[in-house]
Write an enzyme that holds these catalytic residues in place. Structure first.
Site, mmCIF file in Angstrom:
data_model
loop_
_atom_site.group_PDB
_atom_site.id
_atom_site.type_symbol
_atom_site.label_atom_id
_atom_site.label_comp_id
_atom_site.label_asym_id
_atom_site.label_seq_id
_atom_site.Cartn_x
_atom_site.Cartn_y
_atom_site.Cartn_z
ATOM 1 N N ASP A 75 -11.138 3.118 3.982
ATOM 2 C CA ASP A 75 -11.630 1.745 3.831
ATOM 3 C C ASP A 75 -13.154 1.681 3.745
ATOM 4 O O ASP A 75 -13.712 0.642 3.395
ATOM 5 C CB ASP A 75 -11.178 0.914 5.044
ATOM 6 C CG ASP A 75 -10.097 -0.085 4.691
ATOM 7 O OD1 ASP A 75 -9.922 -0.366 3.492
ATOM 8 O OD2 ASP A 75 -9.451 -0.589 5.624
ATOM 9 N N GLN A 122 -4.965 -1.261 9.548
ATOM 10 C CA GLN A 122 -4.896 -2.616 8.998
ATOM 11 C C GLN A 122 -5.521 -3.628 9.960
ATOM 12 O O GLN A 122 -5.166 -3.674 11.141
ATOM 13 C CB GLN A 122 -3.419 -2.964 8.727
ATOM 14 C CG GLN A 122 -3.213 -4.294 8.051
ATOM 15 C CD GLN A 122 -3.751 -4.335 6.623
ATOM 16 O OE1 GLN A 122 -3.537 -3.425 5.830
ATOM 17 N NE2 GLN A 122 -4.473 -5.398 6.303
ATOM 18 N N LYS A 150 0.837 -1.202 0.000
ATOM 19 C CA LYS A 150 0.000 0.000 0.000
ATOM 20 C C LYS A 150 0.868 1.247 0.000
ATOM 21 O O LYS A 150 0.612 2.195 -0.745
ATOM 22 C CB LYS A 150 -0.928 -0.002 1.225
ATOM 23 C CG LYS A 150 -2.109 -0.937 1.064
ATOM 24 C CD LYS A 150 -2.841 -1.170 2.370
ATOM 25 C CE LYS A 150 -3.950 -2.221 2.150
ATOM 26 N NZ LYS A 150 -4.545 -2.722 3.390
#
Ligand code: NDP
Length: 301
Positions: free
Chosen positions: A125, A102, A58
């Site tokens: 997200d 995460q 990422k």
């Protein structure tokens, strides 16, 4: 791309590469027009090996798209209060436009508490309850990256999804439910199946669009697929190969399904690469919205 097994193989890797290039173009125009550089902060708690690989990828792809990447690596025993304090600092930091924590998190940290603390406008997200609600009522939202990537592949393949019968296999908050909302917003006729669904094979066989997000290696058999259907395989499962080496397979028995389907995503190289590309897209969209700019001017939305 035509496959040698009948179905067209949907090349998610190539599509994601093209999407990242369009995002990079939008980022460079945003900088030229307004002096803005989108910034994505990624928080990793602990040393989960798969998460470390994801976070590294990422960061690299964020920088390659011309964005600023901020990585925060915390020890596995970090208390929840410290993670929440970091998220609040990122919420207040004007250089940070997108925040991703995460998952999975260590046991002492409640993922819902962390997600609830992220500013919904910076929720790259799309997991915050505000964004889930906005998506459900058809308002501009931050959309979870994996189902957004699936939708892009479907629209690229099929054009209009209006009236199509879609079966989403799996009802998680991060894949199944938002996938169903996105398909509904495209006027597909949507069924959501899960572990309690009766006659699952029959449900699947009715679907023009079959999205599998179950987490069970090759569970969807070729005989479950309607001839000509478009099959999107979200699953990522590690299995031992005949040679003793482990490899990744999806939730769909690819070889069998590819003989029946009209088009199918492979694993790896299908949905997976779309997830990070959509994370970059979300960060660009978030940056535009935070500055009162129309995302359509800069982002391929
Ligand atoms: P979850 O474990 O959160 O959800 C799995 C869903 O599948 C649940 O709704 C569950 O039903 C359903 N399910 C489980 N077993 C069966 C069964 N035997 N029959 C019917 N339904 C069943 O998984 P996620 O949604 O987080 O992930 C799904 C898969 O997608 C995983 O392989 C994951 O690794 C992958 N993934 C891939 C991503 C990518 O970037 N490509 C990103 C995110 C996930 P119930 O609710 O009834 O328990």
């Amino acid at each position: 791309m035509p496959g040698d097994t009948g179905a067209d193989i949907i090349d998610g890797k190539a599509f994601a590469g093209a999407l990242r290039a369009r995002v990079a173009d939008g980022v460079s125009r945003l900088r030229a027009d307004h002096g803005l550089t989108p910034g994505l902060a990624v928080v990793l708690v602990g040393e989960d090996p798969a998460s470390q690989v994801y976070v590294r990828n990422k960061g690299r792809q964020t920088r390659e798209a011309g964005m600023a990447s901020f990585e925060h690596r915390l020890a596995a025993d970090t208390p929840e209060t410290e993670v929440l304090a970091l998220v609040r600092r990122l919420n207040a930091d004007p250089a940070v436009n997108g925040i991703l924590v995460q998952l999975p998190l260590p046991d002492q940290i409640r993922a819902p508490a962390v997600i609830d603390t992220i500013d919904p406008a910076k929720d790259a997200d799309g997991f915050h309850v505000t964004n889930a609600g906005l998506l459900a009522i058809g308002q501009p939202a931050m959309v979870p990256c994996t189902p957004l990537g699936c939708l892009m592949l479907l629209k690229d393949r099929l054009g209009s999804l209006s009236g199509a019968r879609a079966l989403v296999l799996g009802r998680s908050n991060i894949v199944g439910k938002p996938m169903a909302q996105l398909l509904l917003a495209e006027s597909a006729t949507v069924t959501i199946a899960h572990s309690r669904t009766r006659d699952l094979a029959d449900e699947c066989r009715r679907a023009d669009i079959l999205v599998a997000a179950v987490g069970r290696a090759r569970m969807v058999e070729g005989s479950w697929v309607k001839p000509g259907a478009t099959v999107i395989d979200v699953g990522i499962n590690r299995v031992d190969g005949a040679d003793g080496k482990s490899r990744l397979v999806g939730d769909v028995d690819f070889d069998a399904a590819a003989r029946v389907a009209g088009a199918i995503t492979p694993v790896p190289g299908g949905v997976g690469p779309m997830t990070i590309a959509c994370l970059l897209l979300n960060t660009l969209v978030a940056t535009c919205r935070q500055h009162g700019l129309d995302p359509k001017e800069y982002a391929p939305v």
